[in-house]
Design a protein around this motif. Structure first.
Motif, short mmCIF file in Angstrom:
data_model
loop_
_atom_site.label_atom_id
_atom_site.label_comp_id
_atom_site.label_asym_id
_atom_site.label_seq_id
_atom_site.Cartn_x
_atom_site.Cartn_y
_atom_site.Cartn_z
N LEU A 213 -1.58 14.14 5.27
CA LEU A 213 -2.38 13.22 6.07
C LEU A 213 -3.61 13.98 6.56
O LEU A 213 -3.49 14.86 7.42
N GLN A 214 -4.75 13.68 5.99
CA GLN A 214 -6.01 14.28 6.42
C GLN A 214 -6.57 13.41 7.54
O GLN A 214 -6.83 12.22 7.35
N MET A 215 -6.76 14.03 8.69
CA MET A 215 -7.22 13.31 9.87
C MET A 215 -8.60 13.81 10.27
O MET A 215 -8.78 15.02 10.46
N SER A 216 -9.54 12.91 10.38
CA SER A 216 -10.90 13.27 10.75
C SER A 216 -11.35 12.42 11.92
O SER A 216 -10.73 11.41 12.25
N SER A 217 -12.45 12.84 12.53
CA SER A 217 -13.01 12.12 13.68
C SER A 217 -11.92 11.82 14.71
O SER A 217 -11.78 10.70 15.21
N LEU A 218 -11.16 12.84 15.01
CA LEU A 218 -10.02 12.66 15.89
C LEU A 218 -10.44 12.30 17.31
O LEU A 218 -11.47 12.77 17.81
N LYS A 219 -9.61 11.48 17.94
CA LYS A 219 -9.86 11.00 19.30
C LYS A 219 -8.67 11.41 20.19
O LYS A 219 -7.56 11.61 19.68
N PRO A 220 -8.88 11.49 21.48
CA PRO A 220 -7.76 11.82 22.37
C PRO A 220 -6.58 10.87 22.20
O PRO A 220 -5.42 11.30 22.34
N GLU A 221 -6.84 9.63 21.89
CA GLU A 221 -5.74 8.67 21.72
C GLU A 221 -4.94 8.90 20.44
O GLU A 221 -3.91 8.26 20.23
N ASP A 222 -5.37 9.82 19.59
CA ASP A 222 -4.58 10.21 18.43
C ASP A 222 -3.53 11.25 18.79
O ASP A 222 -2.69 11.60 17.94
N THR A 223 -3.57 11.75 20.00
CA THR A 223 -2.58 12.72 20.44
C THR A 223 -1.18 12.12 20.40
O THR A 223 -0.94 11.05 20.97
N ALA A 224 -0.28 12.80 19.70
CA ALA A 224 1.08 12.30 19.52
C ALA A 224 1.88 13.30 18.71
O ALA A 224 1.33 14.25 18.16
N VAL A 225 3.17 13.06 18.65
CA VAL A 225 4.01 13.75 17.68
C VAL A 225 3.98 12.91 16.41
O VAL A 225 4.26 11.71 16.45
N TYR A 226 3.64 13.54 15.31
CA TYR A 226 3.53 12.86 14.03
C TYR A 226 4.76 13.15 13.19
O TYR A 226 5.19 14.30 13.06
N TYR A 227 5.30 12.09 12.60
CA TYR A 227 6.49 12.18 11.78
C TYR A 227 6.19 11.68 10.37
O TYR A 227 5.52 10.67 10.20
N CYS A 228 6.74 12.38 9.38
CA CYS A 228 6.69 11.85 8.03
C CYS A 228 8.03 11.19 7.71
O CYS A 228 9.07 11.55 8.29
N ALA A 229 7.99 10.22 6.84
CA ALA A 229 9.18 9.45 6.51
C ALA A 229 9.16 9.08 5.03
O ALA A 229 8.08 9.02 4.41
N ALA A 230 10.34 8.82 4.50
CA ALA A 230 10.44 8.47 3.08
C ALA A 230 11.55 7.45 2.86
O ALA A 230 12.55 7.44 3.58
N ASP A 231 11.33 6.62 1.89
CA ASP A 231 12.36 5.67 1.50
C ASP A 231 12.05 5.17 0.09
O ASP A 231 10.88 5.05 -0.28
N SER A 232 13.10 4.86 -0.65
CA SER A 232 12.90 4.44 -2.03
C SER A 232 13.00 2.94 -2.23
O SER A 232 12.78 2.44 -3.34
N ARG A 233 13.33 2.20 -1.15
CA ARG A 233 13.60 0.77 -1.34
C ARG A 233 12.74 -0.13 -0.48
O ARG A 233 12.99 -1.32 -0.39
#
Length: 124
Positions: free
Chosen positions: A79-99
């Protein structure tokens, strides 16, 4: 299936950061891969997803600023994140599913596999 997210950190407003998630296990090419984020007291929020076809989907709040990509040879989703803002502050999680079907792509409960989360802090 195990997911390992990395790349979080502290960045100033307007800066950029790249998150990466490595997925172990078989069948990577068939997975829909997503990024979500969460702040204290709030529900987990959809950020972006990329399907096995490499079709991408974004939350309105990040469209045009974030780019999701996958590398099927390396079993990674970035995940390439640009022009970041204070409201983007968070814990980021990746997820996967096949269905996952397209209409459910932004719903956290539809994903079976999750990474441990990586903290992104955007200072003002």
């Amino acid at each position: 299936v195990q997911l390992q997210a990395s790349g979080g950190g502290l960045v100033q407003t307007g800066g950029s950061l790249r998150l990466s998630c490595t997925v172990s296990g078989r069948g990577f090419r068939q997975y829909t891969l997503g990024w979500f984020r969460q702040t204290p007291g709030k529900e987990r929020e959809f950020v972006a997803a990329i399907r096995y076809s490499s079709t991408t989907h974004y939350a309105a709040s990040v469209k045009g600023r974030f780019t999701i990509s996958r590398d099927n040879a390396k079993n990674t989703v970035d995940l390439q994140m640009s022009s970041l803002k204070p409201e983007d502050t968070a814990v980021y999680y990746c997820a996967a599913d096949s269905r996952i079907i397209l209409s459910s792509i932004s719903i956290p409960d539809q994903y079976d596999y999750w990474g441990q989360g990586t903290l992104v802090t955007v200072s003002s």
